[in-house]
Enzyme design. Structure first.
Site, PDB file in Angstrom:
ATOM      1  CE1 TYR A 152      -3.537   2.780   0.870  1.00 61.20           C
ATOM      2  CE2 TYR A 152      -1.964   3.313   2.638  1.00 61.20           C
ATOM      3  CZ  TYR A 152      -3.057   3.704   2.055  1.00 61.20           C
ATOM      4  OH  TYR A 152      -3.874   4.809   2.100  1.00 61.20           O
ATOM      5  CE  LYS A 156      -3.197   5.695  -1.256  1.00 63.96           C
ATOM      6  NZ  LYS A 156      -4.281   6.668  -2.045  1.00 63.96           N
TER       7      LYS A 156
END
Length: 247
Positions: A152, A156
């Site tokens: 994740y 980002k």
């Protein structure tokens, strides 16, 4: 009030959480809003705003959906001024060696490819309007590492880098490109308070301000970056994280 009067904005992930709070606040500040989501909740978000909003069902990982989303904004409201590439999702915490390959691919498709498409296909309409503001949702974990969410965080971190590069590519077009890096935001999944407030934490929070952030606090940052108040700001990754990154 009125910071976005006369502007047309597209908000992805507008059906819930930070996206919905931002769509509503954009409208409060005078914008006409395209509420885009894949969940089906985009309809209720647009209905809550009223005549100054439309709903568009869009999967941001699909180029055809993204192109149609921007076309809908121009067809309905005549122009495009602001894009908030907010749609994305998190995943359960797993050590890197236990992270599913297909989950990684889906994180990249939505969180990173979705932002890439949202920037790329917004450019023609923004140029036609004489410029504008592109905002994307990154994360505090795109700036610093955190155990258990490497995949994740990588997506980002990619959003942060994409933001900086795109800002340089588009500066001469008067198109500003920035991203917001939320920290621990209480989006209320499983039962959001009606006022978007966050509960008092039942444990010690790993954040200097020792509380959750709220969707409204992300929305106010998005309004700032969408408005002329930030007219000389581009290429910035703005933490809205209660001090998490600074610690």
């Amino acid at each position: 009030m009125g910071k976005l009067t006369g502007k047309v904005a597209v908000v992805t992930g507008a059906g819930s959480g930070m996206g919905r709070a931002s769509a509503l606040l954009f409208a409060e500040e005078g914008a006409k809003v395209v509420c885009a989501d894949v969940s089906g909740h985009e309809e209720s978000a647009a209905a809550e705003i009223g005549k100054d909003a439309i709903a568009v069902h869009a999967d941001v990982s699909q180029a055809s959906d993204v192109r149609a989303m921007f076309a809908a904004a121009v067809d309905e409201f005549g122009r495009l001024d602001v894009v908030f590439n907010n749609a994305g999702f998190n995943a359960p915490h797993h050590p890197i060696e236990e992270t599913d390959d297909e989950l990684f691919d889906r994180l990249v498709a939505v969180n990173l490819r979705g932002v890439f498409l949202g920037i790329k296909y917004a450019v023609p309409a923004l140029r036609a309007s004489g410029g504008g503001s592109i905002i994307s949702t990154a994360s505090a974990t795109g700036l610093v590492g955190r155990k258990g969410i490497a995949a994740y965080g990588a997506t980002k971190g990619g959003v942060v880098s994409l933001t900086m590069g795109a800002a340089l590519d588009l500066a001469e077009d008067n198109i500003r490109v920035n991203c917001i890096c939320p920290g621990m935001i209480y989006t209320g999944r499983g039962g959001a308070p009606a006022d978007n407030s966050a509960p008092v934490p039942d444990r010690k929070m790993p954040v200097p301000m020792a509380r959750y952030g709220t969707p409204r606090e992300i929305a106010t940052a998005a309004v700032f970056l969408a408005s002329d108040d930030s007219s000389y700001i581009t290429g910035v990754a703005l933490p809205v994280d209660g001090g998490y990154v600074a610690e």
